[in-house]
Design a protein around this motif. Structure first.
Motif, short mmCIF file in Angstrom:
data_model
loop_
_atom_site.label_atom_id
_atom_site.label_comp_id
_atom_site.label_asym_id
_atom_site.label_seq_id
_atom_site.Cartn_x
_atom_site.Cartn_y
_atom_site.Cartn_z
N LEU A 300 0.83 -1.20 0.00
CA LEU A 300 0.00 0.00 0.00
C LEU A 300 0.87 1.25 0.00
N PHE A 301 1.95 1.22 0.80
CA PHE A 301 2.88 2.34 0.83
C PHE A 301 3.50 2.56 -0.55
N ALA A 302 3.94 1.48 -1.19
CA ALA A 302 4.58 1.59 -2.51
C ALA A 302 3.60 2.13 -3.54
N ASP A 303 2.35 1.69 -3.46
CA ASP A 303 1.35 2.15 -4.44
C ASP A 303 1.09 3.64 -4.32
N GLY A 304 1.38 4.21 -3.16
CA GLY A 304 1.16 5.64 -2.97
C GLY A 304 2.35 6.50 -3.36
N LEU A 305 3.44 5.88 -3.78
CA LEU A 305 4.62 6.66 -4.17
C LEU A 305 4.43 7.25 -5.55
N GLY A 306 4.81 8.51 -5.71
CA GLY A 306 4.63 9.17 -6.99
C GLY A 306 5.66 8.80 -8.04
N ASP A 307 6.84 8.40 -7.59
CA ASP A 307 7.95 8.07 -8.50
C ASP A 307 7.87 6.59 -8.86
N LYS A 308 7.60 6.29 -10.15
CA LYS A 308 7.42 4.90 -10.57
C LYS A 308 8.69 4.08 -10.38
N GLU A 309 9.86 4.67 -10.63
CA GLU A 309 11.11 3.91 -10.48
C GLU A 309 11.34 3.52 -9.02
N ILE A 310 11.06 4.44 -8.10
CA ILE A 310 11.22 4.11 -6.69
C ILE A 310 10.18 3.07 -6.28
N ARG A 311 8.94 3.24 -6.77
CA ARG A 311 7.90 2.25 -6.47
C ARG A 311 8.34 0.86 -6.93
N ASP A 312 8.85 0.75 -8.14
CA ASP A 312 9.27 -0.55 -8.67
C ASP A 312 10.42 -1.12 -7.85
N ALA A 313 11.34 -0.24 -7.41
CA ALA A 313 12.46 -0.72 -6.59
C ALA A 313 11.98 -1.22 -5.24
N VAL A 314 11.03 -0.51 -4.63
CA VAL A 314 10.47 -0.95 -3.35
C VAL A 314 9.80 -2.31 -3.51
N LEU A 315 8.99 -2.46 -4.55
CA LEU A 315 8.31 -3.73 -4.76
C LEU A 315 9.29 -4.85 -5.09
N GLY A 316 10.38 -4.51 -5.79
CA GLY A 316 11.42 -5.52 -6.04
C GLY A 316 12.08 -5.97 -4.76
#
Length: 360
Positions: A300-316
């Protein structure tokens, strides 16, 4: 007597039939909900790390030939850092293999009372961590091996990540020193003290730092220190440390060890061996359930991030935290490191050469 029956070696790398896991070590939730996967680079990883151990003289050639593949050190990392570029995974795997060799040297220094040798090694490792290029050709293969692996790891992310990794590993070296003193003095630390120290001797934050190297970017502090992300990372590592203690308990009791959560529970909480095993299992299972909650919160935290690259890194990173559960679980039932009942001497690992485990 062991608290549970001996393990049966099996293969899960190709998805084939697995042998029986002792009931006290069996975790059906891992087998059902945490599927085992391996990085496609794994076969070459195993071959290259075996060659690296020989090239750096970290294990004698006969020990490498007989035991290196069966110890499954590369399997552990190939099941964890999925998605990592091949060069990154190779550097991580070599560093991990070095870590196991260091752990064995530390153990033999304690067993043989080599206090001076340990103090000298500790100082050299601190120095090699800060200046790896200056220690690449050190006469002690353990010092040179750390310098080589760390120098490679330092090449993937910015200097800020390197400084954090170094800071975390300095803490690990110092924690190994505290463990050395406890074991030499036959001092079993109380449960709370042990748990805090175990987070360092197991290198919780080192393996978590390396998730960023696998993902290919350093995470901002606000992301990395976010409560959900940090909780998920910690729980994945706590599971690994506590499950390792559960699996290692017979070996460490046989070796008059004092650093094991089960032993602290027996000595300081008055538990019997059987009760200690049950408490370890309770904590292990609790860490899995708590991780599943933290995993949802981190998504849920990652989905709320505005930066797609950071979101993808968090999910990775989060996906690889999940991979850690299955990789650790099967490692403990595949690696010859834990097959104590097959050893001639239950207190002396056959893959360790005592003649070569002192100062080089």
């Amino acid at each position: 007597m062991p608290a549970f029956p001996p393990s049966t070696k099996h293969s899960s790398r190709t998805g084939g039939a697995r042998g029986a896991v002792p009931p006290s070590l069996s975790l059906p939730v891992i087998e059902a909900e945490f599927p085992r996967r391996l990085h496609p680079y794994w076969p070459r990883l195993q071959q290259n790390t075996r060659h690296w151990l020989l090239e750096k003289r970290l294990m004698p050639p006969d020990k490498v030939a007989e035991y290196a593949d069966g110890l499954c050190y590369t399997d552990l990392m190939a099941g964890y850092y999925l998605g990592a570029p091949d060069a990154v995974l190779q550097a991580i795997a070599d560093y991990s293999a070095w870590f196991f060799v260091w752990d064995d040297r530390h153990d033999r220094h304690i067993v043989h009372g080599r206090t001076g040798a340990w103090r000298r090694l500790k100082a050299l490792l601190h120095q090699a961590l800060d200046a790896p290029a200056a220690h690449l050709h050190h006469q002690d293969p353990l010092v040179a091996g750390l310098a080589d692996s760390v120098l490679r790891l330092y090449g993937f992310l910015p200097a800020t990540w390197n400084a954090r990794f170094a800071r975390h590993f300095h803490e690990v070296i110092d924690a190994y020193d505290r463990e050395f003193r406890n074991r030499v003095e036959a001092r079993v630390p109380p449960v709370g003290e042990y748990l805090a120290l175990r987070r360092l001797t197991f290198a919780h934050w080192i393996w978590t730092d390396l998730l960023e190297a696998a993902a290919g970017r350093e995470l901002p502090d606000a992301v990395r220190k976010h409560r959900a992300f940090r909780r998920a990372a910690l729980l994945s590592q706590e599971f690994a440390a506590w499950y390792n203690d559960l699996c290692s308990l017979p070996k460490e009791i046989a070796g008059d060890e004092v650093h094991n959560l089960g032993i602290s529970l027996i000595v300081h909480e008055g538990l019997t061996l059987e009760e200690s095993v049950e408490e370890l299992r309770r904590r292990v299972l609790g860490s899995i359930a708590d991780f599943l909650d933290a995993e949802k919160e981190t998504r849920l935290f990652a989905d709320g991030l505005g930066d797609k690259e950071i979101r993808d890194a968090v999910l990775g990173c989060l996906g690889n935290m999940r991979n850690w559960f299955s990789s650790v679980y099967w490692f403990h039932h595949e690696s010859g490191r834990y097959m104590v009942d097959s050893w001639d001497d239950r207190s002396t690992p056959p893959y360790v050469d005592n003649a070569l485990s002192g100062e080089m």
